[in-house]
Design an enzyme around this catalytic site. Structure first.
Site, PDB file in Angstrom:
ATOM      1  N   GLU A 190      29.098  50.045  39.727  1.00 35.63           N
ATOM      2  CA  GLU A 190      29.158  49.395  38.308  1.00 35.63           C
ATOM      3  C   GLU A 190      28.162  48.502  38.348  1.00 35.63           C
ATOM      4  OE1 GLU A 190      31.682  50.393  36.256  1.00 35.63           O
ATOM      5  OE2 GLU A 190      32.708  51.699  37.720  1.00 35.63           O
ATOM      6  N   LYS A 205      44.137  51.179  46.815  1.00 42.87           N
ATOM      7  CA  LYS A 205      44.373  52.400  47.661  1.00 42.87           C
ATOM      8  C   LYS A 205      45.142  52.641  48.615  1.00 42.87           C
ATOM      9  CE  LYS A 205      40.168  54.439  45.404  1.00 42.87           C
ATOM     10  NZ  LYS A 205      38.732  54.452  45.401  1.00 42.87           N
TER      11      LYS A 205
END
Lengths: 432, 432
Positions: A190, A205
């Site tokens: 990003e 995660k």
């Protein structure tokens, strides 16, 4: 023939990929799985006109309640990401007796416990294959593929951006900054890559994986020690390479004596282990299963079609599993869960790579090793990486297994020596 | 609570492991999966007295019909191996409306089509996770984990004995014979290792994987080109290493334009690929899935508890999937299957490593490259590995992608040159 009507909320990159798979593989899935998947309604605030046109027969809305309130829809696919209103969509769908497929790691790691309990009560399923490694079937493997095993260890390369950056630094000698720039240019990072490179994405995660593999829902910020890759230098990667090692950002969980340790940090591993060859944007998870042994799963943990593939698999599996109730519900069995405690970071034991900038002068090494010895840390190897009398040179040490708290203490003391310039670099090492 | 009564036929190493898991994990499986697995009857011609004693509450018999005829038994676990009476046990169990779990690659590769059809008719399941990679969940991954994808390629290291032998030759420079001996000493190879080292074991496993991944049941002997590792030398492994390559016995399948190619042979791959780090007795399968991309699964594909783990997982999954009918049935859908043809070996195209013993004399290289050129084979690199005027020296070549039939023809011609001693060594190469 099992017929499933789908409402799809969130038509971004992954959502568009899912819509495409449902449309183009309709006949294939019917023939192979005896499942008739119909995309009934799509929902987003704005839908790309070209995409809208390609889905001309599908109903479109900008109000997700239209999907939740449609009694005809069996499954809600939530692909808007973030916590809200994703949580409200998922819980709302379950409350309306609909199954849910999501790729949302934030919602699962933060609200998984509540959502799975709700699903269990409502006899509905929440499938989330794409929440951790996109379509690489780590969720299926943990919940079904290796059923009946207890997992004692888990090591994941779960952030493609970080893995790309470390690969570039390691194989092409790029600086951290140049690697980040390259990752951005290639669309792997990003414009603000903070949540990737500070390890928070990996921590989310890891929380999902620990819930499935070890039966405990951890709080991401409080319970998972998280250290990113911003302090890793091409120099350390080069020294590691000379010792047959490489550095990966690993999400690590270990379970023994009913205690779990959970941490995300750059980690030295042997170049000979298959995990060391997982490069660029590839992701991987290594599992220690008590009956089966260690199992490694590698693949592309991001990307439009990789993520869409996981959602699409979930839809097919959900259609087939339909009658059995919530297959991947990971329960609140107090016998199994409540006894499990969290191991504090200070108790953790690992080997360490330590790099110091020290004055090249007799007696300095003895001071440093003396401090390490006092703190109970034994040294596996020491290499001075240059000779430059009376100047500062890099000194690289590998320790044997040592307690985190002892290393912390030793490094504070070493840092105070006038013969040591700059802050010591310390990177944990794992024997896989 | 789902209650499943199990009849276990075959109490060898794996069978004893399964019995142990069912016994010791009964409470865990009940708590975690809401499944009550009961081992009701065990059957073998001879049962080890110590094992018998540890299963004192379990009924024992030497006649498998007692299990097939017991209406109380829900699942028959077949672990005797071989084709007969394993086939009769499995089909007999299905005909008596029982589910089946087996680890038998021979039966699945030879009779899979009939057995899956029978299971479909009887609305019963045949689970066989351990038939290919023991408990490493490749079957689950192919049939459910990556559902809705079409598989275009498949590359497996599926024989631990061969992989151990090649690893020893490659990393320790052992000869083929010494490596075989070492594998036998360590219990990794049978006293007669023929079926491992000639590739037939890998071919059987490849047939199972192709049926699942590509929808076609191949005849192992007729349809799968199979070449073992007996002609691989430590010398070739060393030359490969110098070029950044290593040699693995790969089971390979590719599917495109509705044609499948299926082959087992030693294969050069890049040392940088994670598959190259799968060493010793570890197994692996690399899948090319059209939506997801490439996925690699690595683990221990043999051993008592690794295989028992797969059978145990099957039992748990079967108990949960029970109501949905045969989940892993891979059907006889004519639309998908009948159109698929087999590509003949002559049509296959790969790169090649070719090693010749040639006379170190001007003009020889030109003769050899001339023949290759005439056959349409272009050369990527040539290295003469020693200098010894007028004596025979090794010449190593890498070709670009070439047709199998062309390479065969060229090598026959080269073999006839008086400047070439010994039979040329040719090893195919794959870009993974």
């Amino acid at each position: 023939m099992k017929k499933i009507k789908v409402g799809l909320i969130g038509l971004g990159t992954v959502g568009a990929g899912v819509a495409k798979l449902i449309k183009t593989r309709h006949a294939y899935v019917k023939a192979k799985f005896n499942v008739d998947l119909e995309l009934k309604t799509i929902c987003d605030l704005k839908i790309d006109p070209k995409l809208r046109k390609s889905l001309a027969t599908v109903k479109a809305t900008s109000n997700f309640h239209e999907i939740l309130n449609d009694p005809d829809i069996d499954v809600v696919v939530e692909l808007i990401g973030g916590l809200h209103p994703a949580y409200e969509i998922i819980s709302g769908a379950l409350n309306k007796d609909k199954h849910v497929v999501t790729a949302n790691k934030a919602v699962i790691s933060n609200y998984g416990r509540e959502l799975f309990r709700l699903a269990h009560e409502k006899k509905r399923s929440v499938y989330f294959e794409s929440a951790v490694l996109a379509g690489v079937p780590i969720i299926k493997t943990l919940t079904e593929g290796i059923a009946g095993n207890q997992f004692t260890g888990l090591y994941g390369i779960v952030n493609g951006t970080c893995n790309f950056i470390l690969t570039e630094m390691s194989t092409n000698g790029l600086s951290f900054e140049s690697s980040v720039k390259l990752a951005q240019d290639k669309g792997y990072a990003e414009s603000d890559p903070t949540l990737d490179i500070n390890g928070m994405d990996s921590a989310h995660k890891l929380a999902v994986l620990i819930a499935l593999a070890m039966g405990k829902f951890l709080k991401v910020k409080e319970d998972i020690y998280t250290e990113g890759i911003t302090h890793i230098s091409a120099e350390d990667l080069a020294y590691a390479d000379q010792m047959g090692l490489t550095i990966k950002l690993l999400a690590i969980a270990k379970k023994n004596n009913n205690k779990i340790e959970a941490r995300v940090h750059p980690t030295l591993i042997s170049k000979k282990h298959p995990l060391a060859s997982v490069n660029n944007v590839y992701n991987a998870v290594l599992l220690d299963a008590d009956a089966l042994g260690d199992v490694l799963l590698v693949g592309q943990g991001a990307g439009q079609m990789a993520a869409a593939s996981g959602v699409f698999s979930d839809l097919i599996n959900l259609a087939i599993d339909n009658e059995t109730g919530p297959r991947t519900w990971i329960g609140d069995n107090p016998n199994e869960i409540e006894k499990i405690a969290l191991r504090s970071m200070d108790e953790i034991e690992t080997e360490f790579y330590i790099r110091l900038m020290v004055l090249d002068r007799p007696g300095v090494l003895s001071k440093i090793t003396g401090i390490l010895g006092q703190c109970g840390i034994s040294i596996a190897s020491v290499t001075q990486k240059a000779v430059n009398k009376n100047s500062f040179v890099p000194l690289v040490m590998l320790t044997h297994v040592a307690k985190e708290s002892s290393v912390k203490k030793a490094l504070q003391k070493i840092n105070q020596l006038k013969e040591v310039a700059a802050k010591p670099v310390a990177i944990r090492m794992e024997q896989l």
